[in-house]
Design a protein around this motif. Structure first.
Motif, short mmCIF file in Angstrom:
data_model
loop_
_atom_site.label_atom_id
_atom_site.label_comp_id
_atom_site.label_asym_id
_atom_site.label_seq_id
_atom_site.Cartn_x
_atom_site.Cartn_y
_atom_site.Cartn_z
N ARG A 85 0.84 -1.19 0.00
CA ARG A 85 0.00 0.00 0.00
C ARG A 85 0.88 1.24 0.00
NH1 ARG A 85 -2.65 -0.57 6.09
NH2 ARG A 85 -0.76 -0.02 7.29
N ARG A 93 6.01 3.12 -0.70
CA ARG A 93 5.19 1.91 -0.80
C ARG A 93 5.57 0.96 0.33
NH1 ARG A 93 3.63 -0.14 -6.70
NH2 ARG A 93 3.19 2.10 -6.67
N TYR A 138 -3.92 0.42 -2.58
CA TYR A 138 -3.45 -0.94 -2.34
C TYR A 138 -3.12 -1.60 -3.68
CZ TYR A 138 -4.59 -0.78 2.59
OH TYR A 138 -4.59 -0.47 3.94
#
Length: 124
Positions: free
Chosen positions: A38, A45, A94
Motif C-alpha cells: 500500500r 510503498r 493498495y
C-alpha cells in the motif's frame, strides 16, 4: 502481457471491513508468490502481506497482523486481502504484486509484476 487487476476498494468507516481481490491473467498464477502493498500520499510503498505460491505460508506487516488475512484461489487466478477492523491509517492505494516462486519478500523491487492499485479510504 501479464495483467494484475485489483478490485474491491472503496470508502468505509473505521472499524469496518473490505475485501480486495487481485485477478491475474497471462501468468502461471500458481507458480507465483503474491504480495500486497500500500502507498499513502507522500509516503513510500509499504509491505502489507504476502502468500506463498502454494498458499501454505502467509506473512503480514506488524501493523496489520490480526486484522488482515491473505488467501488465494489458484483455480481462479485470484488473490484476496480481507481487511477487518479498519483504521484511518489504513487509508492508501493498495497494490498486488507477483514474483516467481520464492519466499514472500517485503521489498517492492523484488516483485516482477504489479497491478494498477485500488483506493481504500477509511473515515474516522
Amino acid at each position: 502481457q501479464v495483467q494484475l487487476v485489483e478490485s474491491g476498494g472503496g470508502l468505509v468507516q473505521a472499524g469496518g471491513s473490505l475485501r480486495l481481490s487481485c485477478a491475474a491473467s497471462r501468468l502461471t498464477f500458481s507458480s507465483y508468490t503474491m504480495g500486497w502493498f500500500r502507498q499513502a500520499p507522500g509516503k513510500e510503498r509499504q509491505f502489507v502481506g504476502g502468500i506463498s505460491w502454494r498458499g501454505g505460508s502467509t506473512y503480514y506487516a506488524e501493523s496489520v497482523k490480526g486484522r488482515f488475512t491473505i488467501s488465494r484461489d489458484n483455480a481462479k487466478n485470484t488473490v484476496y486481502l480481507q481487511m477487518n477492523s479498519l483504521k484511518p491509517e489504513d487509508t492508501a492505494v493498495y497494490y498486488c504484486a507477483a514474483r516467481p516462486p520464492a519466499v514472500v519478500s517485503t521489498t517492492p523491487r523484488e516483485y516482477n509484476f504489479w497491478g494498477q492499485g485500488t483506493q481504500v479510504t477509511v473515515s474516522s
